[in-house]
Design an enzyme around this catalytic site. Structure first.
Site, mmCIF file in Angstrom:
data_model
loop_
_atom_site.group_PDB
_atom_site.id
_atom_site.type_symbol
_atom_site.label_atom_id
_atom_site.label_comp_id
_atom_site.label_asym_id
_atom_site.label_seq_id
_atom_site.Cartn_x
_atom_site.Cartn_y
_atom_site.Cartn_z
ATOM 1 N N SER A 114 30.949 -24.896 4.628
ATOM 2 C CA SER A 114 30.548 -24.769 3.189
ATOM 3 C C SER A 114 30.664 -23.399 2.814
ATOM 4 O O SER A 114 29.846 -22.599 2.723
ATOM 5 C CB SER A 114 28.815 -25.396 3.490
ATOM 6 O OG SER A 114 28.994 -26.569 3.763
ATOM 7 N N GLU A 115 32.031 -22.924 2.839
ATOM 8 C CA GLU A 115 32.181 -21.444 2.623
ATOM 9 C C GLU A 115 31.541 -21.054 1.603
ATOM 10 O O GLU A 115 30.824 -19.756 1.647
ATOM 11 C CB GLU A 115 33.593 -21.287 2.410
ATOM 12 C CG GLU A 115 34.657 -21.200 4.155
ATOM 13 C CD GLU A 115 34.622 -22.778 4.239
ATOM 14 O OE1 GLU A 115 34.574 -23.612 3.228
ATOM 15 O OE2 GLU A 115 35.369 -22.939 5.460
ATOM 16 N N HIS A 167 47.857 -20.796 4.799
ATOM 17 C CA HIS A 167 47.300 -20.082 5.648
ATOM 18 C C HIS A 167 47.787 -18.625 5.921
ATOM 19 O O HIS A 167 47.599 -18.180 6.963
ATOM 20 C CB HIS A 167 47.095 -20.958 6.957
ATOM 21 C CG HIS A 167 46.144 -21.857 7.130
ATOM 22 N ND1 HIS A 167 45.781 -22.687 6.266
ATOM 23 C CD2 HIS A 167 45.452 -22.268 8.189
ATOM 24 C CE1 HIS A 167 44.860 -23.537 6.512
ATOM 25 N NE2 HIS A 167 44.497 -23.238 7.721
ATOM 26 N N PHE A 226 40.047 -17.005 -1.193
ATOM 27 C CA PHE A 226 40.286 -17.462 -2.639
ATOM 28 C C PHE A 226 38.922 -18.463 -2.969
ATOM 29 O O PHE A 226 38.433 -18.623 -4.055
ATOM 30 C CB PHE A 226 41.291 -18.546 -2.825
ATOM 31 C CG PHE A 226 42.879 -17.524 -2.503
ATOM 32 C CD1 PHE A 226 42.918 -16.373 -2.801
ATOM 33 C CD2 PHE A 226 43.903 -18.395 -2.206
ATOM 34 C CE1 PHE A 226 44.104 -15.753 -2.829
ATOM 35 C CE2 PHE A 226 45.046 -17.676 -1.786
ATOM 36 C CZ PHE A 226 45.184 -16.370 -2.249
ATOM 37 N N GLU A 239 32.539 -20.012 11.108
ATOM 38 C CA GLU A 239 32.778 -21.246 11.749
ATOM 39 C C GLU A 239 33.403 -20.953 13.166
ATOM 40 O O GLU A 239 34.148 -20.119 13.350
ATOM 41 C CB GLU A 239 33.811 -21.962 10.950
ATOM 42 C CG GLU A 239 33.127 -22.211 9.713
ATOM 43 C CD GLU A 239 34.335 -22.538 8.365
ATOM 44 O OE1 GLU A 239 35.405 -22.217 8.508
ATOM 45 O OE2 GLU A 239 33.785 -22.915 7.318
#
Ligand SMILES: Cc1ncc(C[n+]2csc(CCOP(=O)(O)OP(=O)(O)O)c2C)c(N)n1
Ligand SMILES: Cc1ncc(C[n+]2csc(CCOP(=O)(O)OP(=O)(O)O)c2C)c(N)n1
Ligand SMILES: [Mg+2]
Ligand SMILES: [Mg+2]
Lengths: 327, 323, 327, 323
Positions: free
Chosen positions: D57-58, D128, D86, D29
């Site tokens: 869209s990981e 984060h 995760f 990204e």
């Protein structure tokens, strides 16, 4: 590509008989863990793969035997894999839900619903790059069921494929159920609408007719090869047998027998048989029985892998993992 | 006394909690026809509003449960296969688990994640044979691993009543276990309180989940050579450190058998904590899955990768030899 | 609901000025970690929340200040939260990306793109159940950006909401960029098409006009309250300021200044201001400055939380975790 | 000699590998404008076919990389925040990691997952600030955690060339580190080989990632009271057990500082393995994040939850006191 009526019949019939043999071997205890029989849905694997080249790539599902066979896998090695033998496609390491033959572009069945879509998109995209942007014009096909259209990662994959014009077919085998859940209770809107949402052509075809599937697949394949991106094909079909062979023991009630009996009246094997001569059919059938007899003999006579090699292939580099034993 | 099966115990816990608390509801895949048996009869008894069959959208329905919990309900999610706990890791570890602290205690997320049949089932191969309880313990989600029917009942009830997210792993290797119990004796079991299944003086064997039964069999087998104490933590997080330390302080020897991968699994944590706090008379040992284990399909290979009684015997002999 | 032109102006202006103050406090170092300014997009939060009742539920994003304020959060407690003070909405535990006030139906901003959708669906579904199937007819609103429509879990959530007729609004704030990625480079097909795929009404509105947003929101809210299920509203808008205040130091080039200058000519604050009298505007503006002066004073004079309580609220049951210290 | 920053080292490794091997490509990204700096200049140098900006869209692009790798390429994915590891846990742990064994060695999945800025960054709060390297080590995905610019360069290069999936965590706490190096000396660094940053005889301090620099500072501070050996494994999986055992056999004392949660983190694994194999003169100690840590936003609270030098000093004093 082998796409004559006789070819389509051969593949359809081969899958049907392979699965019937496999179910027997499950009941005999030769195949441990059971299988998800593809019986009733053969027209889809047969029709789609008839539109493909040997270099094209497919990925499959937990109900994957049909796709793997239709793309050209050796029934003997396939059966040996289901029986967990070292002569199997995956040397007995994968089993029914992971059968693969990379030499034939079969990038594997996958036990996680919806997981194969993005893998196919990446593989097809890369195959193009490897071939220098044109070359073989490899196409990728991702098979999945109606249950998979509710998996986020598959929808993400459709967007990526459309966005990057990746040569992929998304083939949805809508057999009306995800295990026991009906499509109506799972899918808001439509399955083709999901393809349309990402701007890709999406059509619904009779998934019981090998020829109808082939025609639709050919159109989508040509489109993809020409560099015009992905398509979604929804194939309406029906699963004759259990979701998984455990159902043979533990009957679960989610569809009544009449419905199944009704569906069995439309049989892809018979539909395609009607398009060839009785003589030709007889020859093909006989040949298939021989092939499967040999396959069964090969599988059951093959050695079980040595437990000492249980962790072989864990790392491609050959790195050895620490064992779990205490001393 | 009636024989209670492990599966029936889970079913009974769900039934009792659904009957007791109108905010409890169950969702998952194929739970109305009860493919896993655990939800048998619930749909007929409690109806469509409280027993929901979901589409194959594990991530969405896991966070759906988080939202429902934030609005005051107590969802119980049944997951059909253990690796789905990988798929929803973000939704549990990064969302459900973090809401309480991040909001300064404004809300609670009482969701129970039930995995009936965790670990290896016969012949389900690489992607259906995982046992990821150490992962959830590591991120600090309350994680329960009952070995017996009565503990399965008592811990599931407690998990449902707990105000935090709780993952309940019901090991495939324990589902067949049956126990003679008077249903009237079934009680909630608190989280973080271990259980000594067998008292001993020479060595403490900590066994997790279904491996408790293997440990008991081995203890019996080796009874003549060693007095083995079998300690079952029952919940891997929170963990009953006091109970464990008490046992090890008595025996001075420690062996752990754990169906996790070796590196950074619960067995490692147990050995580390004991090493920090106790002087052992012999180096501890553990029996686990190998590092990075992927379970091969062929049955002999699958079995070769799982912790075995033979390995446990060897490990016990090893620690007995020393010191 | 406060939904007069003056109300809409007040909310729009309040958000604008709050954000401008917040940016100053970032530059002053009072707000650590920076923020994602909502400046330019105020009409959406103002318009949508004007269609809601106090009991309705919203969830928000990393760019969440506007939504939280529009739903009624106290600007002083909000600012105290951004400054990490114990008087903040979340007692300083959440910060900009997690601001929440459950007493007002604000189920929190969320730092993971697309994560709030399914949470909203579950919350709205449950609120109905809790109220015995009707009662308050609570509606849930999930705000998200154009980048979020590529997140699988959000698409899964749309399907669940449509399938179960959950009273939810999916409000997409299409500001043309996901950080530096343009919508064109991210979204195949259309954003509204994603709603249509799941059979829910999906419309596109002018996200710079508070009244236009309110009208669209009211229609969708009425529909949801009446039990007719979810809707998707795509609001076309523009982010005047940086993706995040780090951009103020480390300029990244992904859109040119003309484009930004051009966009600033369409200002939601001015659009709504034109609908009230200059006198009324002056009064509102003055009042807002007072409120924000007090908010800033409150925030900066509030105490920092005691590090001894760093793990307070980790477990709702009060369970204490083992500390990380060695001894 | 030029000053090499950690970020520049990562950038140089990517540049060198893209130039060396046409099968390498980078996706992620905002990598074209290089928001993280790590990919600065790559788009101009190598173009749109080899530097791909992805939608959010990981999960899909992580498995997209798996597919591309199966087809013979070597993708490098940059993840913008650590908790995305995760979100894609299924795609890495259950898919990419398992293909080799499940297919009987028919394929390889040479994907590199790069996380620049793992762990806590100032004020990014609960979702984060994660540091999930122990999770990946546990499932057996090769996991790298460089502490210095030269190791960042050498380990990223090795990761890209490795035929298995490799996760590279570049700790936020190390990104500012600079080093005097002659670019010509930059070399690949093998996986599984640790590094003794400072030799000592009294106690072995194992420090992970950015904490290596804290450990070195503390060792210097305490130099008069104790001779401290600072061991940096550099890769947490595979782990350099021989190197560690050699150090501990010499010092007889062990302290670990690790930015993971306590339960089943790498520190626990290190202590467990040493406890199994060495006789220590004093009980070992570890400094970690607390169990189930969620990092609060307020800076003082965030810092209070992370392992600190003060805690390390106390831990070292503790083990020195004993035995
Ligand atoms: C992500 C995921 N969820 C659940 C399962 C368990 N499961 C295996 S097959 C199946 C049903 C799949 O239905 P469908 O996609 O329609 O394929 P079909 O079985 O009808 O061929 C389920 C729920 C799984 N393997 N993966
Ligand atoms: C799942 C996920 N991926 C990536 C990020 C990092 N990130 C934070 S905001 C953002 C862009 C979001 O764009 P959009 O959804 O359009 O919202 P906007 O910032 O434009 O308001 C990204 C990539 C994240 N927080 N979560
Ligand atoms: Mg189906
Ligand atoms: Mg945007």
């Amino acid at each position: 590509m082998a796409d004559t009526p006789a070819d389509l019949y051969r593949t359809t019939r081969l899958i049907r008989r392979f699965e019937e043999r496999a179910v027997e071997l499950v009941h005999k205890g030769v195949i441990v863990g059971g299988i998800h029989p593809y019986i009733g849905q053969e027209a889809i694997a047969a029709g789609v793969c008839a539109a493909l080249r040997p270099t094209d790539i497919i990925t499959s599902t937990h109900r994957g035997h049909g796709h793997v066979l239709a793309k050209g896998a050796d029934p003997a090695k396939m059966l040996a894999e289901l029986a967990g033998r070292s002569t199997g496609l995956n040397k007995g390491r994968g089993g029914s839900m992971h059968a693969a033959d990379f030499s034939l572009g079969i990038f594997g069945a996958n036990a996680i619903v919806g997981a194969n879509g993005a893998i196919t998109v990446g593989a097809a995209w890369a195959a193009r790059r490897k071939a220098g942007g044109n070359g073989e014009n490899t196409v990728g096909v991702s098979f999945f069921g109606d249950g998979a259209v509710s998996q986020g990662v598959l929808l993400e994959a459709m967007n990526l494929a459309a966005l990057w014009k990746v040569p992929v077919l998304f083939v949805c085998e809508n057999n009306g159920y995800a295990t026991t859940l009906t499509v109506e209770d799972a899918v808001a809107g439509t399955i083709t609408g999901r393809g349309a949402a990402f701007g890709m052509p999406a059509t619904t075809v009779d998934g019981m007719d090998p020829q109808a599937v082939l025609d639709a697949a050919r159109e989508a394949v040509d489109r993809a090869r020409a560099g015009n991106g992905p398509s979604l094909i929804e194939c309406l079909t029906y699963r004759y047998d259990a979701h998984h062979t455990w159902e043979h023991k533990a009957r679960v009630r989610y569809r009544d027998n009449d419905e199944v009996a009704q569906a069995r009246n439309t049989d892809p094997v018979e539909i395609q048989a009607a398009r060839i001569s009785p003589v030709e059919r007889a020859e093909i059938d006989a040949r298939i029985e021989t092939v499967l007899d040999e396959a069964v003999a090969f599988a059951v006579s093959s050695p079980h892998p040595d437990p000492a090699g249980a962790l072989d292939y864990l790392y491609a580099t050959g790195m050895r993992a620490r064992s779990g034993g205490g001393w | 006394m009636p024989r209670l099966s492990y599966q029936k115990a889970l079913n009974r816990a769900l039934t009792d909690e659904l009957a007791r608390d109108p905010d409890v509801f169950v969702l998952g895949e194929d739970i109305r026809v009860a493919v896993s048996n655990v939800t048998a009869g619930l749909f007929d008894k409690f109806g469509p509003e409280r027993v929901l069959d979901t589409p194959l959208s594990e991530q969405a329905f896991t966070s759906f449960a988080t939202g429902a919990a934030l609005a005051g309900m107590r969802p119980v999610i049944e997951f059909q296969i253990p690796s789905l706990l990988f798929l929803v890791f973000e939704q549990i570890a990064n969302q459900a688990h973090k809401f309480s602290l991040m909001t300064g205690g404004q809300c609670t997320v009482p969701v129970t994640y039930l995995v009936p049949g965790s670990g290896s089932r016969t012949g389900w191969a690489g992607q259906h044979s995982d046992h990821p309880y150490s992962l959830y313990a590591h991120v600090g989600v309350k994680t329960v691993l009952p070995a017996t029917p009565t503990d399965a009942y008592g811990l599931l009830v407690t998990a449902i009543r707990d105000d935090d997210p709780v993952v309940v792993f019901a090991p495939a290797g324990a589902l067949a276990v049956r126990e003679d119990v008077d249903y009237a004796d079934l009680q909630p079991v608190p989280l973080g309180v271990g259980r000594v299944h067998r008292a001993g003086t020479d060595v403490t064997v900590v066994a997790l989940g279904h491996l408790v039964h293997d440990a008991l069999a081995v203890a019996e087998e080796m009874a003549r050579d060693a007095s083995i104490e079998v300690f079952d933590p029952r919940t891997v997080y929170p963990f009953d450190w006091d109970g464990l330390i008490a046992s090890v302080s008595k025996t001075g020897r420690l062996v752990v058998i754990d169906d996790s991968n070796r590196t950074s699994g619960m067995a490692g944590e147990i050995i580390a904590t004991v090493a920090e706090q106790c002087q052992l008379t012999a180096p501890p040992a553990r029996v686990t899955r190998p590092d990075g284990a992927v379970l091969p399909f062929a049955l002999d290979l699958d079995r070769a990768v799982q912790p075995s009684r033979a390995q446990l015997v060897t490990a016990i002999q090893g620690v007995m030899k020393d010191g």
